[in-house]
Design a protein around this motif. Structure first.
Motif, short mmCIF file in Angstrom:
data_model
loop_
_atom_site.label_atom_id
_atom_site.label_comp_id
_atom_site.label_asym_id
_atom_site.label_seq_id
_atom_site.Cartn_x
_atom_site.Cartn_y
_atom_site.Cartn_z
N ILE A 7 -15.68 43.21 -23.83
CA ILE A 7 -16.37 42.65 -22.99
C ILE A 7 -15.45 41.58 -22.01
CG2 ILE A 7 -17.05 40.65 -24.45
CD1 ILE A 7 -19.93 40.69 -23.01
N LYS A 8 -14.30 41.09 -22.77
CA LYS A 8 -13.27 40.42 -21.79
C LYS A 8 -12.76 41.14 -20.93
CE LYS A 8 -9.54 36.89 -22.60
NZ LYS A 8 -8.89 36.11 -23.90
N ASP A 9 -12.29 42.34 -21.23
CA ASP A 9 -11.46 43.32 -20.42
C ASP A 9 -12.48 43.47 -18.88
OD1 ASP A 9 -9.32 43.59 -21.94
OD2 ASP A 9 -10.00 45.20 -23.21
N VAL A 10 -13.73 43.60 -19.28
CA VAL A 10 -14.55 43.79 -18.35
C VAL A 10 -14.70 42.70 -17.37
CG1 VAL A 10 -17.08 44.32 -17.80
CG2 VAL A 10 -16.13 45.60 -19.52
N ALA A 11 -14.92 41.61 -18.00
CA ALA A 11 -14.71 40.30 -17.27
C ALA A 11 -13.84 40.12 -16.41
CB ALA A 11 -14.87 39.02 -18.17
N ASN A 12 -12.40 40.43 -16.90
CA ASN A 12 -11.13 40.24 -16.19
C ASN A 12 -11.08 41.03 -15.03
OD1 ASN A 12 -10.37 38.26 -17.62
ND2 ASN A 12 -8.98 39.52 -18.90
#
Length: 341
Positions: A7-12
């Motif tokens: 989910i952090k990859d998506v946010a970035n």
């Protein structure tokens, strides 16, 4: 092997906060259309799959319903589960299926497994008496509905068919044809449905002078088990054959039919009238279309989900026991079968 996108990859990738991605997944109304579209595009480009296990831990339950049946190879249970699955999908839930195979230990394993998976609730056609086990499960927040088994309404909701009435219908039909030497094929009698069907058949036979009912225990409830019973009947010789046979399910009846007609030349219904139970799809396409006692499998499956939904509703404190009435379906295996001379 590359790791799965987080989910952090998506946010970035979408240039937003992690909380914004979480809102898109769980509370999309809180996010503007422009931002939501950007996050969804990032999800698509990265191939992100949400971690539902983490969501389950936060919520305390999943969107799944556990279902344990006695024999998934029996078309009766296949149809029932399909109807339950369709009804659950309307509510946004999915079904996890376990086949106990009439084995209490295997049944217990599935109950443990579904509890570990944090299912919303459980539908079960139990092998034996599991009331205390299911009561403990409910105390842990997993409500249970008994399927194809009548339950004490003080403890559980249930959906079932009046198998005593079904057994009576089957035997009464054979008796009304003039048959007097009846046989009941089924087993083991420890299965409540089987013993109730036998009880109803005995009640019908007791009403007719000169009628008799022989109980033939089968090695299971499959076509192969029915074929074995049929072979043993043929070995007796024509003079010692029953003139009417009631099988506890259609699979047994189809096996008996195969043995009598295809292997040994017994005429159905002229020599032996034959009736099964469940009215599965194969009954109508048998070499001699099979008379049967129909159970409303679609209604049973849908009602089981309805009762479970009520159990999940904190405002609904009362259990319900829904009992359907079976129906006689007459086909060529008994149709027009006069009493043999």
């Amino acid at each position: 092997m590359s790791r799965a996108a987080s989910i952090k990859d998506v946010a970035n990738h979408a240039q937003v906060a992690v909380g914004t991605v979480s809102n898109v997944l769980n509370n999309p109304d809180r996010v503007s259309k422009r931002t939501k579209d950007r996050v969804l595009q990032a999800i698509d480009e990265l191939g992100f799959v949400r971690n539902d296990a983490a969501r389950q831990l936060r919520a305390g339950h999943s969107r799944t319903i556990g279902v344990v049946v006695l024999d998934v190879g029996n078309p009766f249970f296949t149809s029932l589960v399909r109807a339950a699955e369709d009804a659950a999908a309307v509510n946004g839930s999915a079904v996890l299926l376990g086949d106990s195979g009439h084995d209490a230990n295997r049944e217990s394993h599935y109950i443990d497994l579904f509890q570990e998976q944090r299912v919303q609730g459980l539908l079960i056609s139990p092998v034996g008496d599991v009331a205390d086990r299911l009561e403990a499960l409910r105390q842990r927040g997993v409500p249970t509905v008994l399927v194809d088994r009548l339950a004490d309404e003080d403890r559980f909701s249930s959906v079932s068919v009046d198998d005593d009435a079904g057994g009576y219908l089957a035997a009464r039909h054979l008796l009304d044809l003039g048959r007097r030497k009846l046989a009941f094929v089924g087993g083991p009698l420890s299965i409540r449905q089987v013993s109730d069907r036998l009880l109803g058949a005995r009640r019908a036979v007791a009403e007719v002078d000169g009628a008799a009912l022989e109980v033939l225990d089968s090695d299971g409830q499959s076509v192969l088990a029915g074929r074995g019973v049929g072979n043993s009947l043929v070995e007796r010789g024509a003079g010692n054959m029953p003139d009417g046979i009631f099988c506890a399910n259609d699979l047994l009846a189809l096996g008996v039919m195969q043995s009598l007609t295809m292997m040994n030349g017994v005429r159905i219904p002229d020599d032996v009238a034959l009736i099964g139970y469940d009215d599965i799809d194969f009954a109508v396409s048998a070499v001699v279309p099979l008379s049967s006692i129909r159970q409303p499998t679609d209604a049973i499956g849908r009602t089981a989900i309805e009762l479970l939904t009520e159990e999940l509703d904190a405002q609904h404190a009362r259990h319900r026991a829904v009992v359907f009435t079976p129906e006689l379906v007459v086909r060529q295996s008994t149709a027009g079968a006069a009493a043999p001379h």
